[in-house]
Design an enzyme around this catalytic site. Structure first.
Site, PDB file in Angstrom:
ATOM      1  N   ASP A   1      49.673  50.379 -78.969  1.00  0.00           N
ATOM      2  CA  ASP A   1      50.765  51.624 -78.253  1.00  0.00           C
ATOM      3  C   ASP A   1      51.294  50.487 -77.946  1.00  0.00           C
ATOM      4  O   ASP A   1      52.532  51.302 -77.363  1.00  0.00           O
ATOM      5  CB  ASP A   1      49.397  51.507 -77.654  1.00  0.00           C
TER       6      ASP A   1
ATOM      7  N   SER B   1      35.251  48.560 -81.516  1.00  0.00           N
ATOM      8  CA  SER B   1      34.950  48.604 -80.185  1.00  0.00           C
ATOM      9  C   SER B   1      35.902  47.746 -79.841  1.00  0.00           C
ATOM     10  O   SER B   1      37.167  47.886 -79.444  1.00  0.00           O
ATOM     11  CB  SER B   1      33.520  48.471 -80.097  1.00  0.00           C
TER      12      SER B   1
ATOM     13  N   LYS C   1      34.358  52.708 -83.127  1.00  0.00           N
ATOM     14  CA  LYS C   1      33.511  52.992 -82.480  1.00  0.00           C
ATOM     15  C   LYS C   1      34.159  53.068 -81.483  1.00  0.00           C
ATOM     16  O   LYS C   1      34.526  51.981 -80.781  1.00  0.00           O
ATOM     17  CB  LYS C   1      32.086  52.071 -82.675  1.00  0.00           C
TER      18      LYS C   1
END
Length: 684
Positions: free
Chosen positions: A478, A467, A492
């Site tokens: 990224d 999460s 999740k």
């Protein structure tokens, strides 16, 4: 401290929990649904079809899934029903969609009432079997994964299978050192508890189990709780009780750890994981273990809870562990769960590599916490970002060479903190995207252009990182700001909301029904709660964290794969997908070329490390054992296997996280992460 929780939610498909009676007795009366159950079934079906993130059809396909889920919940091990029973139930396979919309509950009550009658006869067989000596010289084998087997053709065939089941259970206890008389006594008590459990089922239990067979067919994080279960859930979430700091539920014959509360006594041991089964409980350092297989969760909780400062010991076994593996013992000192203690911790480690000593700042983040009340008041409030920023500033004053952020076992927490924490390492920019079921996309940004730390950064994660922790790690990856190592994270990528059905369905009974001396509020019907998925998370690149999670740049050897223990192991988990990328500025700190050089260095070190090669060998053995379903019922053969197994787990045991401030020599992943970071420092 209040917080926005984005942690791993688990479907509450367990039965309502009651204390066991002294003298178990069967109730032969059939259970029947109430009008309230029928009303909730209709409303919940319509509500979920309108507001769940995934628009689904209430059709024959859904009906078939609900049918299979429900039969699995009732007879998971295929040990009670025969083919004749299943063939009779099959007529309902494709009619449950209509039943859900009309409030028809014929199938679940037919199945449960049949089960109760079958169990009465099965219990008599078990008592007779346990009255005879065990044959531990048997040349037979048994299949431990009965849910994959076909249904028995007759009661005689089931009798034969039950003889193997009981002998297999007895053999496991004998291998753990129990005497034959003690084994028989333990099994007798275990199945008496089963009888008590079956006898105490109420219509509410049947209804909750059936509704969760329905919600599980939609997605694994959507669930329904009857009023009593919802009330207990809210008490558990308040985290104000003295005990071990864990949320438990029944799964089949076991009491399973659903969640471990950060800051609680069990969390501090770092010796337990979500989805561990609790096999036994002992009081104090010298007490004997009480077998709790077959117990209801409420009864187990009464045994586990106790006065602050006292000791309780648990026997734990991982859900996905090989059937032949031995449980591990965990010693816990009971105390009040203190959420404020589940905070980030920092320390400076020294790592020697190639004749040089590196100073590494280690930050362990157990969860993403934030005092929202304090923040609203403008007070000096506690938060993950503020604590980590202080550590980073202290580290730089000490002249550290690099930083490790340890996210292992971090199940999530405050989304705001995941965003703000990312901002300590990057200039302003997007961190995560959120998409609603209606297709609206919101981009959550870090708006602070300052950067607290711009040096070498490594994120260590494992399969329980989920999460909010995946949002942070995904953003660092990224932006190419740092290196991600360890295991693939949980995956999740969804958000849930709790809905109190009383808000929609509650109405007071007429005054004439009011009991003397009451306000009338006690007379109201209660309808329970729905937990449903409403949003999905996406990385700034547009990739979802759902199912895939964050794939490490350098994957460490691991006994587990995501398809067995992560979100992708759940058949109805929402799919992975992609949306449009956000506009963001690549930091270019970790380039593709640098990643390849780091992987090459890691691979060479792996081949030259005796400990890591031992780990790889143990993992291969572990996976073979995990895939094994057929086991001997002969004591001498199993004893030989056990002795061999005990010598094959030395390195795997070192994969467990050690607490910050402790000796980390036995933390294999952390030590290897430190070596990778020294490579990153040199190559940068």
């Amino acid at each position: 401290m209040k917080k926005l929780v984005l942690t791993l939610f688990v479907s509450f498909s367990c039965l309502t929990l009651f204390a066991q009676s002294e003298t178990p007795k069967y109730s032969y009366e059939d259970l029947e649904p109430s009008n309230t159950h029928k009303r909730v079934e209709q409303f919940a079906t319509q509500f979920l079809s309108n507001y769940h993130y995934q628009k689904f059809q209430v059709d024959d396909s859904l009906s078939s899934h609900v049918f299979d889920n429900f039969l699995s919940d009732v007879d998971r091990s295929h040990s009670y029903f025969t083919k004749n029973d299943i063939e009779e139930f099959e007529q309902y396979r494709y009619s449950l969609d209509d039943a859900l919309l009309t409030g028809d509950l014929e199938l679940p009550f037919l199945v449960y009432n049949r089960f109760r009658k079958i169990y009465r006869d099965r219990f008599a067989f078990i008592e007779e079997y346990l009255s005879k000596p065990f044959n531990f010289e048997s040349d037979e084998t048994y299949n431990a994964n009965r849910r994959e087997l076909d249904w028995a053709a007759s009661q005689e065939e089931l009798d034969e299978e039950w003889s193997k089941i009981l002998l297999g259970q007895a053999l496991s206890m004998k291998l753990s050192g129990s005497s034959d008389s003690s084994i028989a006594k333990t099994l007798q008590k275990r199945y008496e508890r089963y009888e008590s459990r079956v006898a105490k089922w109420r219509a509410e239990d049947v209804f909750q189990t059936y509704m969760n067979a329905f919600t599980e067919a939609i997605d694994p994080h959507t669930s329904y709780m009857i009023p009593s279960t919802a009330a207990q859930f809210n008490i558990d979430m308040s985290q104000s009780l003295e005990g071990i700091g864990a949320q438990l539920r029944n799964e089949g014959d076991y009491v399973m750890i659903v969640d471990i509360i950060p800051g609680g006594p069990l969390f501090k041991t770092q010796l337990a994981n979500k989805d561990d089964y609790i096999l036994g409980v002992a009081q104090g350092d010298d007490g004997e273990f009480q077998d709790i297989i077959g117990w209801l969760t409420d009864d187990a909780v009464k045994l586990i809870r106790g006065k602050k400062g006292t000791v309780v010991r648990l026997l734990l076994k991982a859900k996905e562990a090989p059937a032949s593996s031995e449980p591990r013992e965990v010693r816990i000192v009971r105390e009040k769960i203190k959420l404020e203690e589940a905070v980030a911790e920092g320390e400076v480690m020294e790592i020697e590599e190639d004749g040089k000593t590196y100073k590494i700042g280690l930050i362990d983040i157990p969860m993403f916490y934030r005092d929202f009340d304090g923040a609203r008041r403008g007070a000096d409030f506690q938060s993950t970002t503020k604590d980590v920023k202080r550590f980073l500033e202290d580290f730089q004053n000490e002249g550290i060479d690099g930083v490790i952020v340890d996210l292992r076992n971090n199940g999530g927490g405050s989304l705001t903190e995941a965003i703000d924490l990312t901002g300590l390492f990057i200039p302003e920019g997007p961190v995560v995207q959120r998409k609603t079921g209606r297709g609206r996309i919101d981009v959550e940004n870090d708006r602070d252009p300052s950067v607290t730390y711009d040096g070498p950064l490594l994120i260590l994660q494992n399969r329980y990182s989920a999460s909010a922790s995946e949002i942070f790690a995904g953003a660092i990856q990224d932006y190419n700001r740092g290196l991600i190592v360890g295991e693939q994270s949980f995956g999740k990528g969804t958000v849930q909301q709790l809905v109190n059905l009383d808000q929609f369905l509650l109405s007071p009974k007429v005054a004439s029904n009011k009991r003397p001396g009451t306000t009338g509020l006690e007379e109201r019907e209660r309808y329970g709660q729905l937990k449903l998925t409403t949003e999905k998370f996406y990385r700034i690149t547009g990739n979802s964290t759902q199912r895939k999670g964050v794939i490490p740049d350098i994957a460490f050897p691991s006994p587990w794969v995501s398809t067995e223990s992560g979100e992708s192991s759940r058949p109805t988990a929402l799919p992975y997908d992609e949306i449009r990328s956000s506009d963001f500025e690549d930091q270019k700190v970790v380039t593709d070329r640098l990643r390849e050089k780091l992987r090459s260095s890691f691979d060479k070190r792996l081949e030259g490390s005796e400990e890591m090669m031992t780990l790889k060998k143990e993992i291969e053995i572990y996976k073979e054992q995990k895939d094994q379903d057929e086991f001997s019922l002969n004591y001498e053969e199993r004893l030989k296997e056990k002795e061999e197994d005990e010598g094959n787990r030395t390195a795997i045991k070192k994969l467990r996280k050690t607490k910050t401030g402790d000796d980390h020599s036995d933390d294999l992943y952390l030590n290897e992460a430190g070596k990778v970071l020294t490579d990153l420092i040199r190559m940068s």
